[in-house]
Write an enzyme that holds these catalytic residues in place. Structure first.
Site, PDB file in Angstrom:
ATOM      1  N   GLY A  33       0.802  -1.116   0.021  1.00  0.00           N
ATOM      2  CA  GLY A  33      -0.121  -0.146   0.006  1.00  0.00           C
ATOM      3  C   GLY A  33       0.775   1.236  -0.025  1.00  0.00           C
ATOM      4  N   ASN A  34      -0.007   2.348   0.391  1.00  0.00           N
ATOM      5  CA  ASN A  34       0.778   3.658   0.144  1.00  0.00           C
ATOM      6  C   ASN A  34       0.323   4.394   1.224  1.00  0.00           C
ATOM      7  OD1 ASN A  34      -1.023   5.409  -1.273  1.00  0.00           O
ATOM      8  ND2 ASN A  34      -1.068   3.966  -2.617  1.00  0.00           N
ATOM      9  N   ARG A  35       1.024   5.724   1.485  1.00  0.00           N
ATOM     10  CA  ARG A  35       0.622   6.470   2.618  1.00  0.00           C
ATOM     11  C   ARG A  35      -0.358   7.326   2.263  1.00  0.00           C
ATOM     12  NH1 ARG A  35       5.211   7.244   6.616  1.00  0.00           N
ATOM     13  NH2 ARG A  35       4.264   9.358   6.831  1.00  0.00           N
ATOM     14  N   SER A  36      -1.204   7.467   1.118  1.00  0.00           N
ATOM     15  CA  SER A  36      -2.010   8.431   0.953  1.00  0.00           C
ATOM     16  C   SER A  36      -3.297   8.400   1.709  1.00  0.00           C
ATOM     17  CB  SER A  36      -2.578   8.314  -0.561  1.00  0.00           C
ATOM     18  OG  SER A  36      -3.732   9.269  -0.808  1.00  0.00           O
TER      19      SER A  36
END
Ligand code: CTP
Ligand code: CA
Length: 229
Positions: A33-36
């Protein structure tokens, strides 16, 4: 915001916004995943609603309250986002890709939980490319005159990287966030430059994400009104 409250300048318009960040599963319990956080995309949805638009919000894993009046379509992976946004974009006046889309996904997704084994090294994770949704939307346009807007987060050479990315994606506007020093990811404030493919650039100083969202809609409205660059 002055006269805008009396004369909603997005009335009669349908806008599609993607927000949040995609998650690419490795197995039933894990993902890449990513941190958005989704905050900028949700700010775009709220401000568009306030300006009279019909809003479809494609929400990728954002733990935020639904903006009242928006049609919210929850998605998980980049492929789900691609399908949802492509469907919603058909007939829409504008599409804004504020979501952080995973560039890669695991080549294989295990149907059962990956277990560690005593004395055995873990298997490497092989990744494959995800399709570029923004480039595809820009090439295919879901309606005549549809405006396509991208976002990009850059740490260095913000303008040069932004211009190159705008050209590569083929979109009409690219909102380039300056990241680092307490900006973007999960914060309440943003600082950006809105690049127009026709040439102009609008610097939006550090401020609330709703403020940047309103400047993005200003740029969209300017395009629709045929205002010269
Ligand atoms: N985007 C997309 N599909 C992808 C990757 C990105 O639609 N597979 C969109 C994002 O939603 C964003 C824009 O493209 O609006 C720019 O994303 P960014 O990650 O900055 O662009 P990339 O081309 O992936 O470049 P980089 O290698 O810098 O990550
Ligand atoms: Ca990327």
């Amino acid at each position: 915001r002055g006269p805008r409250a009396l004369e909603p300048d997005l009335a009669g318009r349908h806008v599609v916004i993607s927000a949040g960040g995609t998650r690419e599963p490795l197995d039933p319990v894990r993902y890449l995943g990513n941190r958005s956080s989704g905050k900028q995309g949700y700010a775009l949805a709220r401000t568009a609603l306030a300006r009279g638009a019909r809003v479809t919000l494609i929400a990728a894993n954002a733990a935020l309250p639904d903006p009242a009046g928006a049609e919210v379509v929850p998605v998980g992976t980049a492929e789900e986002l691609r399908q949802a946004v492509t469907k919603a974009a058909s007939g829409a006046d504008a599409v804004v890709m504020a979501a952080a889309v995973a560039d890669f996904r695991p080549a294989a997704r295990s149907g059962s939980k990956i277990k560690k084994r005593e004395g055995q090294e873990p298997e490497p994770v092989r990744l494959v490319r995800n399709p570029d949704i923004l480039a595809a939307l820009s090439a295919a346009r879901g309606a005549p005159g549809q405006l396509v807007v991208g976002f990009a987060a850059e740490t260095d050479d913000v303008l040069a990287n932004g211009r190159a990315k705008l050209a590569r994606k083929g979109c009409d506007l690219l909102v380039v966030n300056r990241v680092g020093e307490g900006l973007a990811f999960g914060t309440e404030e943003n600082e950006a430059v809105i690049l127009d493919a026709r040439g102009p650039e609008t610097v939006v100083p550090r401020g609330p994400k709703d403020e940047l969202a309103d400047r993005v809609w200003d740029a969209v409205v300017a395009r629709w009104s045929g205002a010269p660059p």
